[in-house]
Design a protein around this motif. Structure first.
Motif, PDB file in Angstrom:
ATOM      1  N   SER A 157       0.832  -1.209   0.000  1.00 39.49           N
ATOM      2  CA  SER A 157       0.000   0.000   0.000  1.00 39.49           C
ATOM      3  C   SER A 157       0.862   1.253   0.000  1.00 39.49           C
ATOM      4  O   SER A 157       0.453   2.287  -0.539  1.00 39.49           O
ATOM      5  N   CYS A 158       2.070   1.168   0.574  1.00 41.57           N
ATOM      6  CA  CYS A 158       3.017   2.300   0.509  1.00 41.57           C
ATOM      7  C   CYS A 158       3.434   2.535  -0.948  1.00 41.57           C
ATOM      8  O   CYS A 158       3.344   3.654  -1.462  1.00 41.57           O
ATOM      9  N   VAL A 159       3.831   1.451  -1.597  1.00 39.08           N
ATOM     10  CA  VAL A 159       4.267   1.554  -3.004  1.00 39.08           C
ATOM     11  C   VAL A 159       3.120   2.074  -3.879  1.00 39.08           C
ATOM     12  O   VAL A 159       3.316   2.930  -4.736  1.00 39.08           O
ATOM     13  N   ARG A 160       1.916   1.592  -3.593  1.00 36.87           N
ATOM     14  CA  ARG A 160       0.756   2.007  -4.403  1.00 36.87           C
ATOM     15  C   ARG A 160       0.507   3.507  -4.275  1.00 36.87           C
ATOM     16  O   ARG A 160       0.301   4.195  -5.279  1.00 36.87           O
ATOM     17  N   LEU A 161       0.588   4.012  -3.039  1.00 37.91           N
ATOM     18  CA  LEU A 161       0.333   5.447  -2.852  1.00 37.91           C
ATOM     19  C   LEU A 161       1.423   6.291  -3.536  1.00 37.91           C
ATOM     20  O   LEU A 161       1.115   7.283  -4.203  1.00 37.91           O
ATOM     21  N   VAL A 162       2.679   5.859  -3.380  1.00 38.95           N
ATOM     22  CA  VAL A 162       3.779   6.594  -4.033  1.00 38.95           C
ATOM     23  C   VAL A 162       3.579   6.588  -5.553  1.00 38.95           C
ATOM     24  O   VAL A 162       3.709   7.623  -6.217  1.00 38.95           O
ATOM     25  N   THR A 163       3.222   5.428  -6.090  1.00 40.93           N
ATOM     26  CA  THR A 163       3.015   5.317  -7.542  1.00 40.93           C
ATOM     27  C   THR A 163       1.866   6.218  -8.000  1.00 40.93           C
ATOM     28  O   THR A 163       1.960   6.888  -9.031  1.00 40.93           O
ATOM     29  N   CYS A 164       0.783   6.231  -7.210  1.00 42.68           N
ATOM     30  CA  CYS A 164      -0.375   7.070  -7.577  1.00 42.68           C
ATOM     31  C   CYS A 164       0.014   8.550  -7.599  1.00 42.68           C
ATOM     32  O   CYS A 164      -0.409   9.292  -8.490  1.00 42.68           O
ATOM     33  N   LEU A 165       0.820   8.966  -6.617  1.00 40.26           N
ATOM     34  CA  LEU A 165       1.240  10.374  -6.561  1.00 40.26           C
ATOM     35  C   LEU A 165       2.108  10.716  -7.761  1.00 40.26           C
ATOM     36  O   LEU A 165       1.924  11.753  -8.408  1.00 40.26           O
ATOM     37  N   GLU A 166       3.064   9.825  -8.069  1.00 40.63           N
ATOM     38  CA  GLU A 166       3.952  10.046  -9.223  1.00 40.63           C
ATOM     39  C   GLU A 166       3.146  10.104 -10.513  1.00 40.63           C
ATOM     40  O   GLU A 166       3.365  10.974 -11.353  1.00 40.63           O
ATOM     41  N   ARG A 167       2.185   9.183 -10.637  1.00 40.15           N
ATOM     42  CA  ARG A 167       1.404   9.119 -11.879  1.00 40.15           C
ATOM     43  C   ARG A 167       0.567  10.386 -12.055  1.00 40.15           C
ATOM     44  O   ARG A 167       0.498  10.942 -13.156  1.00 40.15           O
ATOM     45  N   ALA A 168      -0.026  10.841 -10.950  1.00 38.91           N
ATOM     46  CA  ALA A 168      -0.863  12.048 -11.036  1.00 38.91           C
ATOM     47  C   ALA A 168      -0.011  13.252 -11.429  1.00 38.91           C
ATOM     48  O   ALA A 168      -0.435  14.106 -12.211  1.00 38.91           O
ATOM     49  N   TYR A 169       1.223  13.314 -10.896  1.00 31.39           N
ATOM     50  CA  TYR A 169       2.127  14.415 -11.245  1.00 31.39           C
ATOM     51  C   TYR A 169       2.488  14.349 -12.731  1.00 31.39           C
ATOM     52  O   TYR A 169       2.476  15.351 -13.442  1.00 31.39           O
ATOM     53  N   GLN A 170       2.795  13.133 -13.201  1.00 28.80           N
ATOM     54  CA  GLN A 170       3.192  12.982 -14.604  1.00 28.80           C
ATOM     55  C   GLN A 170       2.032  13.260 -15.558  1.00 28.80           C
ATOM     56  O   GLN A 170       2.234  13.768 -16.654  1.00 28.80           O
ATOM     57  N   LEU A 171       0.825  12.930 -15.120  1.00 24.80           N
ATOM     58  CA  LEU A 171      -0.339  13.233 -15.965  1.00 24.80           C
ATOM     59  C   LEU A 171      -0.495  14.738 -16.139  1.00 24.80           C
ATOM     60  O   LEU A 171      -0.926  15.221 -17.175  1.00 24.80           O
ATOM     61  N   GLN A 172      -0.130  15.476 -15.107  1.00 21.06           N
ATOM     62  CA  GLN A 172      -0.260  16.930 -15.148  1.00 21.06           C
ATOM     63  C   GLN A 172       0.866  17.581 -15.945  1.00 21.06           C
ATOM     64  O   GLN A 172       0.655  18.533 -16.669  1.00 21.06           O
ATOM     65  N   PHE A 173       2.091  17.051 -15.789  1.00 20.84           N
ATOM     66  CA  PHE A 173       3.256  17.742 -16.369  1.00 20.84           C
ATOM     67  C   PHE A 173       4.007  16.945 -17.434  1.00 20.84           C
ATOM     68  O   PHE A 173       5.055  17.386 -17.879  1.00 20.84           O
ATOM     69  N   GLY A 174       3.500  15.790 -17.788  1.00 26.49           N
ATOM     70  CA  GLY A 174       4.185  15.000 -18.804  1.00 26.49           C
ATOM     71  C   GLY A 174       5.065  13.941 -18.184  1.00 26.49           C
ATOM     72  O   GLY A 174       5.541  14.098 -17.059  1.00 26.49           O
ATOM     73  N   PRO A 175       5.307  12.867 -18.947  1.00 28.08           N
ATOM     74  CA  PRO A 175       5.981  11.688 -18.391  1.00 28.08           C
ATOM     75  C   PRO A 175       7.448  11.895 -18.019  1.00 28.08           C
ATOM     76  O   PRO A 175       7.978  11.162 -17.214  1.00 28.08           O
ATOM     77  N   HIS A 176       8.107  12.897 -18.622  1.00 29.78           N
ATOM     78  CA  HIS A 176       9.544  13.027 -18.361  1.00 29.78           C
ATOM     79  C   HIS A 176       9.892  14.177 -17.432  1.00 29.78           C
ATOM     80  O   HIS A 176      11.062  14.495 -17.248  1.00 29.78           O
ATOM     81  N   SER A 177       8.862  14.828 -16.877  1.00 31.06           N
ATOM     82  CA  SER A 177       9.174  16.004 -16.049  1.00 31.06           C
ATOM     83  C   SER A 177       9.501  15.591 -14.627  1.00 31.06           C
ATOM     84  O   SER A 177       8.979  14.616 -14.115  1.00 31.06           O
ATOM     85  N   ARG A 178      10.397  16.352 -14.021  1.00 25.30           N
ATOM     86  CA  ARG A 178      10.764  16.124 -12.609  1.00 25.30           C
ATOM     87  C   ARG A 178      10.564  17.405 -11.841  1.00 25.30           C
ATOM     88  O   ARG A 178      10.599  18.478 -12.377  1.00 25.30           O
TER      89      ARG A 178
END
Lengths: 178, 109
Positions: A157-178
């Protein structure tokens, strides 16, 4: 109406500086917008990183809490070492609760900045349930056995939440943005 | 009309700012105590209950499950519980978590 060469030269002489000023202004506006967008993205990235750090910290605390046996308060053989162990264990439990309670407002702040997905809320609830459900904070609280399936569920569930946060960020700013 | 007759419970003022645990063995401000004092008497008599959650702090899932899931185990049907309970909080994840406990709990036969 025809324009003579002299008139054209005169117009150029009058308007050229203004055209230059116009180009400079447009350039400034464009670069300012880009800089603002970059700063906003950086700020949001920092917020996402803070949330991810907190998720990892609460999971580490959860591991400590659920692997520690709680000595019974007031038991007759309560030596100094056991007292200290009890203080440490209770302090870890409190830190876990309070850190988890910080996570929800952080995720809400991200939602307000359009880093959002129903999966994030779902993963947050799942993590909370896994870390603080069952016999948590009860007198029946026992350390989990090493081979207990709940360890995997908690890490998952830790990994899932981290992944969800990363995915939501990438959806907003593109897959290669940091 | 319902709002006028609703029982409003402010977690921090009427119960505890730091609720924790499931039963009396786990401390005074546990889930069972909350359920018995502030939910069951009102819900069973068909009264609406508004729970102000934001004055409480750092809810443990065990407390929430016992307080709200326990409502179903103590004989209140899910439909009644859902319609009579109003969860007042700015934390949407907290509201959703409690709703899940209400949905997941099974009535004790």
């Amino acid at each position: 109406m025809s324009v003579t060469a002299a008139e054209a030269a005169e117009w150029t002489r009058v308007f050229a500086p203004w055209v230059a000023v116009g180009f400079v202004s447009v350039g400034w506006i464009v670069s300012n917008r880009q800089a603002n967008a970059r700063e906003t993205r950086k700020e949001i990235r920092q917020q996402v990183d803070r949330a991810i750090k907190l998720v990892e910290a609460v999971t580490d605390l959860g591991m400590k809490v659920h692997s520690t046996a709680l000595p019974v308060l007031g038991s007759s053989d309560m030596d100094e070492k056991k007292q200290q162990a009890l203080i440490d264990a209770q302090s870890n439990m409190r830190r876990l609760k309070f850190s988890l309670s910080q996570l929800s407002p952080q995720i809400q702040l991200l939602n307000e900045r359009k880093i959002t997905s129903p999966d994030i809320t779902d993963a947050l609830i799942e993590l909370r349930m896994n870390l603080m459900g069952g016999d948590f904070e009860t007198t029946d609280q026992k350390p989990w056995p090493v081979d207990d399936a709940r360890w995997v569920v908690m890490s998952g569930s830790c990994v899932r939440l981290v992944t969800c946060l990363e995915r939501a960020y990438q959806l907003q700013f593109g897959p290669h943005s940091r | 009309m319902t709002a006028m007759t609703a029982h409003v419970v402010d977690m921090g003022k009427d119960f505890s700012r730091y609720p924790a645990g499931r039963t009396d063995k786990d401390g005074k401000f546990n889930g069972t105590a909350f359920r018995n004092a502030h939910l069951i008497p009102f819900v069973k008599s068909g009264k609406k209950v508004v729970v102000m959650l934001d004055t409480g702090f750092a809810y443990g899932s065990s407390f929430l499950e016992e307080a709200f899931g326990g409502l179903i185990r103590s004989g209140v049907d899910k439909k009644t519980a859902t319609s009579l309970l109003e969860l007042n909080t700015n934390d949407s994840a907290l509201r959703e978590e409690i709703t899940r406990y209400l949905e997941a709990a099974k009535p004790v036969a």
